[in-house]
Each structure stands twice: as C-alpha cells, then as structure tokens.
Design a protein around this motif. Structure first.
Motif, PDB file in Angstrom:
ATOM      1  N   HIS A  74      47.286  42.122  44.910  1.00  0.00           N
ATOM      2  CA  HIS A  74      48.193  41.067  45.863  1.00  0.00           C
ATOM      3  C   HIS A  74      47.351  41.057  47.187  1.00  0.00           C
ATOM      4  N   ARG A  75      47.443  39.848  47.427  1.00  0.00           N
ATOM      5  CA  ARG A  75      47.056  39.334  48.719  1.00  0.00           C
ATOM      6  C   ARG A  75      45.826  40.085  49.353  1.00  0.00           C
ATOM      7  N   LEU A  76      44.639  39.998  48.540  1.00  0.00           N
ATOM      8  CA  LEU A  76      43.374  40.425  48.969  1.00  0.00           C
ATOM      9  C   LEU A  76      42.876  39.435  50.023  1.00  0.00           C
ATOM     10  N   PRO A  77      42.706  40.404  51.237  1.00  0.00           N
ATOM     11  CA  PRO A  77      42.435  39.616  52.467  1.00  0.00           C
ATOM     12  C   PRO A  77      40.890  39.235  52.355  1.00  0.00           C
ATOM     13  N   PRO A  78      40.694  38.022  53.235  1.00  0.00           N
ATOM     14  CA  PRO A  78      39.124  37.912  53.444  1.00  0.00           C
ATOM     15  C   PRO A  78      38.431  38.926  53.931  1.00  0.00           C
ATOM     16  N   ARG A  79      37.030  38.812  53.375  1.00  0.00           N
ATOM     17  CA  ARG A  79      35.885  39.912  54.051  1.00  0.00           C
ATOM     18  C   ARG A  79      36.143  41.246  53.358  1.00  0.00           C
ATOM     19  N   SER A  80      36.840  41.178  52.124  1.00  0.00           N
ATOM     20  CA  SER A  80      37.177  42.707  51.367  1.00  0.00           C
ATOM     21  C   SER A  80      36.744  42.680  50.059  1.00  0.00           C
ATOM     22  N   ALA A  81      36.487  43.841  49.318  1.00  0.00           N
ATOM     23  CA  ALA A  81      35.953  44.115  48.049  1.00  0.00           C
ATOM     24  C   ALA A  81      37.222  44.408  47.212  1.00  0.00           C
ATOM     25  N   GLY A  82      37.390  43.948  46.198  1.00  0.00           N
ATOM     26  CA  GLY A  82      38.642  44.171  45.282  1.00  0.00           C
ATOM     27  C   GLY A  82      38.104  45.315  44.497  1.00  0.00           C
ATOM     28  N   THR A  83      39.219  45.745  43.763  1.00  0.00           N
ATOM     29  CA  THR A  83      39.315  46.789  42.861  1.00  0.00           C
ATOM     30  C   THR A  83      38.862  46.498  41.581  1.00  0.00           C
ATOM     31  N   ALA A  84      37.890  47.375  40.893  1.00  0.00           N
ATOM     32  CA  ALA A  84      37.481  47.210  39.524  1.00  0.00           C
ATOM     33  C   ALA A  84      38.459  48.334  38.707  1.00  0.00           C
ATOM     34  N   PHE A  85      39.152  47.272  37.822  1.00  0.00           N
ATOM     35  CA  PHE A  85      40.287  47.906  36.873  1.00  0.00           C
ATOM     36  C   PHE A  85      39.510  48.222  35.650  1.00  0.00           C
ATOM     37  N   LYS A  86      39.789  49.472  34.828  1.00  0.00           N
ATOM     38  CA  LYS A  86      39.172  49.474  33.691  1.00  0.00           C
ATOM     39  C   LYS A  86      39.438  48.662  32.656  1.00  0.00           C
ATOM     40  N   GLY A  87      38.549  48.187  31.798  1.00  0.00           N
ATOM     41  CA  GLY A  87      38.883  47.204  30.757  1.00  0.00           C
ATOM     42  C   GLY A  87      39.032  45.777  31.226  1.00  0.00           C
ATOM     43  N   THR A  88      38.432  45.557  32.571  1.00  0.00           N
ATOM     44  CA  THR A  88      38.521  44.147  32.975  1.00  0.00           C
ATOM     45  C   THR A  88      37.427  43.534  32.347  1.00  0.00           C
ATOM     46  N   SER A  89      37.601  42.444  31.747  1.00  0.00           N
ATOM     47  CA  SER A  89      36.473  41.335  31.452  1.00  0.00           C
ATOM     48  C   SER A  89      36.493  39.840  31.930  1.00  0.00           C
ATOM     49  N   SER A  90      37.649  39.720  32.553  1.00  0.00           N
ATOM     50  CA  SER A  90      37.591  38.346  33.400  1.00  0.00           C
ATOM     51  C   SER A  90      38.694  38.464  34.364  1.00  0.00           C
TER      52      SER A  90
END
Length: 130
Positions: A74-90
């Motif tokens: 939710h609301r990932l701000p500019p200039r940040s790295a997101g999370t890598a969730f297990k199983g994500t393909s898209s």
C-alpha cells in the motif's frame, strides 16, 4: 484491459496497460506525475518493483502464475524499493489507495479481462496515461 477481483467482483482498473517487453518493464511508470483512478500497469515477468524515478505513491499487487494475490504493498512512496513476495511472477502498479478501497486480500484471484482484438488494434502499444 480490466482488472477484477473474482471473489468480490470489484473492478480495480478499467485501463490496465501491459508491460511484457524488456523496454516496457524497464520504463514502467517512471516520469509519471500522477496515475488516475482506473489506470494501472501489469508487469510480467516481475518479482518486485521500485519507485525510483517516480513522483507519486503507488499500490502494488503481487500475483503468482495463476493470478492469485500473494502480496500487497500500500502506498509505496517515490524513491523506494518494494518487497519481493515469495511466489510473485507478475505485479500490477495501481493508484495509491486502490487496494485498500477494494479491500483486496492475499489469496484472492485476479481476473485480467482483455479487450477484443478489434478494440486493441486501435490502441497504441505505449501507455496512454493522461
């Protein structure tokens, strides 16, 4: 294309662009100053996103190969790295607040409803965000 949560029937977006080539995945939403309601970007393949080069918060929906929600940001701000969730393909990048407003939860199934070939033949392959 449209993005719908199967269990609730809630429409998350009715103008979801596709980023399925290397260039489109690389460019993403960089340089955009806003993302109107109903718009979004489906990035495939993709394990995680970043918002470097963006000027807005975004929601990120992480999907597995069967389009089941495996993660939500939710609301990932500019200039940040997101999370890598297990199983994500898209992933689908959406306007901030979209996922909370629709009460999206992990485990729900997402439907990506493609437009008819006749309609898409007249669309440009690059995003048409206003």
């Amino acid at each position: 294309m449209k993005l719908i949560i199967q269990e609730s029937g809630k429409l998350l977006g009715d103008n979801i662009e596709c980023a399925y080539t290397f260039y489109r995945r690389l460019k993403g939403l960089m340089g955009k100053t806003s993302l109107p309601d109903g718009y979004g970007l489906h990035i495939q393949p993709c394990k995680a996103v970043h918002t470097f080069g963006m000027k807005m918060d975004i929601d990120v929906l992480h999907l597995d190969g069967k389009r089941v929600v495996v993660g939500i940001e939710h609301r990932l701000p500019p200039r940040s790295a997101g999370t890598a969730f297990k199983g994500t393909s898209s992933v689908v990048e959406l306007p901030a607040g979209t996922l909370a407003a629709a009460d999206v939860k992990p485990g729900q199934l997402v439907i990506l409803e493609h437009e008819s070939p006749r309609t898409t033949a007249h669309r440009r392959s690059t995003p048409t965000f206003p």
